[in-house]
Design a protein around this motif. Structure first.
Motif, PDB file in Angstrom:
ATOM      1  N   MET A   1       0.829  -1.185   0.000  1.00 13.85           N
ATOM      2  CA  MET A   1       0.000   0.000   0.000  1.00 13.85           C
ATOM      3  C   MET A   1       0.873   1.249   0.000  1.00 13.85           C
ATOM      4  N   PHE A   2       0.376   2.279  -0.634  1.00 14.43           N
ATOM      5  CA  PHE A   2       1.060   3.561  -0.603  1.00 14.43           C
ATOM      6  C   PHE A   2       0.851   4.196   0.760  1.00 14.43           C
ATOM      7  N   LYS A   3       1.851   4.909   1.233  1.00 15.18           N
ATOM      8  CA  LYS A   3       1.679   5.674   2.449  1.00 15.18           C
ATOM      9  C   LYS A   3       2.299   7.043   2.248  1.00 15.18           C
ATOM     10  N   GLU A   4       1.741   8.020   2.919  1.00 15.13           N
ATOM     11  CA  GLU A   4       2.242   9.377   2.793  1.00 15.13           C
ATOM     12  C   GLU A   4       3.580   9.482   3.510  1.00 15.13           C
ATOM     13  N   VAL A   5       4.513  10.164   2.886  1.00 10.42           N
ATOM     14  CA  VAL A   5       5.854  10.324   3.441  1.00 10.42           C
ATOM     15  C   VAL A   5       6.180  11.807   3.487  1.00 10.42           C
ATOM     16  N   ASP A   6       6.691  12.271   4.612  1.00  6.07           N
ATOM     17  CA  ASP A   6       7.106  13.663   4.742  1.00  6.07           C
ATOM     18  C   ASP A   6       8.465  13.812   4.073  1.00  6.07           C
ATOM     19  N   VAL A   7       8.523  14.551   2.971  1.00  2.80           N
ATOM     20  CA  VAL A   7       9.769  14.687   2.220  1.00  2.80           C
ATOM     21  C   VAL A   7      10.855  15.381   3.030  1.00  2.80           C
ATOM     22  N   ASN A   8      10.487  16.109   4.069  1.00  2.15           N
ATOM     23  CA  ASN A   8      11.481  16.786   4.899  1.00  2.15           C
ATOM     24  C   ASN A   8      12.273  15.818   5.768  1.00  2.15           C
ATOM     25  N   THR A   9      11.831  14.554   5.854  1.00  2.00           N
ATOM     26  CA  THR A   9      12.553  13.570   6.657  1.00  2.00           C
ATOM     27  C   THR A   9      13.627  12.844   5.852  1.00  2.00           C
ATOM     28  N   PHE A  10      13.651  13.018   4.522  1.00  2.60           N
ATOM     29  CA  PHE A  10      14.662  12.373   3.695  1.00  2.60           C
ATOM     30  C   PHE A  10      16.024  13.013   3.936  1.00  2.60           C
ATOM     31  N   ASP A  11      17.022  12.194   4.076  1.00  3.72           N
ATOM     32  CA  ASP A  11      18.388  12.692   4.208  1.00  3.72           C
ATOM     33  C   ASP A  11      19.181  12.169   3.015  1.00  3.72           C
ATOM     34  N   LEU A  12      18.812  12.634   1.838  1.00  8.18           N
ATOM     35  CA  LEU A  12      19.430  12.175   0.602  1.00  8.18           C
ATOM     36  C   LEU A  12      20.149  13.324  -0.087  1.00  8.18           C
ATOM     37  N   LYS A  13      21.178  13.007  -0.802  1.00 11.51           N
ATOM     38  CA  LYS A  13      21.798  13.977  -1.700  1.00 11.51           C
ATOM     39  C   LYS A  13      21.112  13.781  -3.046  1.00 11.51           C
ATOM     40  N   ILE A  14      19.917  14.343  -3.147  1.00  8.70           N
ATOM     41  CA  ILE A  14      19.030  14.035  -4.264  1.00  8.70           C
ATOM     42  C   ILE A  14      19.629  14.413  -5.609  1.00  8.70           C
ATOM     43  N   PHE A  15      20.382  15.504  -5.672  1.00  2.96           N
ATOM     44  CA  PHE A  15      20.974  15.879  -6.957  1.00  2.96           C
ATOM     45  C   PHE A  15      22.043  14.872  -7.378  1.00  2.96           C
ATOM     46  N   ASN A  16      22.765  14.302  -6.432  1.00  6.04           N
ATOM     47  CA  ASN A  16      23.707  13.229  -6.765  1.00  6.04           C
ATOM     48  C   ASN A  16      22.956  11.999  -7.265  1.00  6.04           C
ATOM     49  N   LYS A  17      21.825  11.700  -6.655  1.00  7.35           N
ATOM     50  CA  LYS A  17      21.025  10.556  -7.104  1.00  7.35           C
ATOM     51  C   LYS A  17      20.625  10.719  -8.566  1.00  7.35           C
ATOM     52  N   LEU A  18      20.156  11.902  -8.923  1.00  7.99           N
ATOM     53  CA  LEU A  18      19.683  12.108 -10.292  1.00  7.99           C
ATOM     54  C   LEU A  18      20.831  12.289 -11.280  1.00  7.99           C
ATOM     55  N   ASN A  19      21.878  12.992 -10.894  1.00  6.63           N
ATOM     56  CA  ASN A  19      22.971  13.283 -11.825  1.00  6.63           C
ATOM     57  C   ASN A  19      23.957  12.133 -11.998  1.00  6.63           C
ATOM     58  N   LYS A  20      24.248  11.414 -10.919  1.00  6.86           N
ATOM     59  CA  LYS A  20      25.304  10.408 -10.969  1.00  6.86           C
ATOM     60  C   LYS A  20      24.809   8.981 -10.776  1.00  6.86           C
ATOM     61  N   GLU A  21      23.624   8.829 -10.262  1.00  5.99           N
ATOM     62  CA  GLU A  21      23.086   7.487 -10.018  1.00  5.99           C
ATOM     63  C   GLU A  21      21.772   7.348 -10.787  1.00  5.99           C
ATOM     64  N   TRP A  22      20.695   7.066 -10.094  1.00  3.56           N
ATOM     65  CA  TRP A  22      19.390   6.934 -10.718  1.00  3.56           C
ATOM     66  C   TRP A  22      18.332   6.934  -9.636  1.00  3.56           C
ATOM     67  N   ALA A  23      17.085   6.982 -10.023  1.00 12.02           N
ATOM     68  CA  ALA A  23      15.949   6.913  -9.108  1.00 12.02           C
ATOM     69  C   ALA A  23      14.873   6.069  -9.776  1.00 12.02           C
ATOM     70  N   LEU A  24      13.807   5.810  -9.051  1.00 10.72           N
ATOM     71  CA  LEU A  24      12.706   5.003  -9.571  1.00 10.72           C
ATOM     72  C   LEU A  24      11.423   5.816  -9.609  1.00 10.72           C
ATOM     73  N   LEU A  25      10.651   5.616 -10.651  1.00  8.13           N
ATOM     74  CA  LEU A  25       9.316   6.207 -10.765  1.00  8.13           C
ATOM     75  C   LEU A  25       8.342   5.051 -10.904  1.00  8.13           C
TER      76      LEU A  25
END
Length: 77
Positions: A1-25
């Protein structure tokens, strides 16, 4: 099931994920869904809320699931 997630709790280097790694949609529902990898997108703030936009080509299988569901929100992890 989907659950709501507070994006402010993520501790990711999101630009590194998109530029140098990958993400999932993911799109769909509990009965039928599809997930694709992405390595591009736009991020920012819109009306005081964090947003991310990615563009899915019409030829991608995931696009069918996006179009067939009312909710068009996804989470990147």
């Amino acid at each position: 099931m989907f659950k709501e997630v507070d994006v402010n709790t993520f501790d990711l280097k999101i630009f590194n994920k998109l530029n140098k790694e990958w993400a999932l949609l993911s799109a769909g529902n509990k009965d039928a869904f599809n997930t694709m990898t992405i390595s591009w997108g736009e991020m920012g703030t819109l009306w005081n809320k964090p947003v991310m936009t990615c563009f899915v080509r019409p030829q991608r299988y995931t696009k069918e699931f996006i179009d067939s569901n009312d909710r068009n929100d996804s989470f990147i992890l």
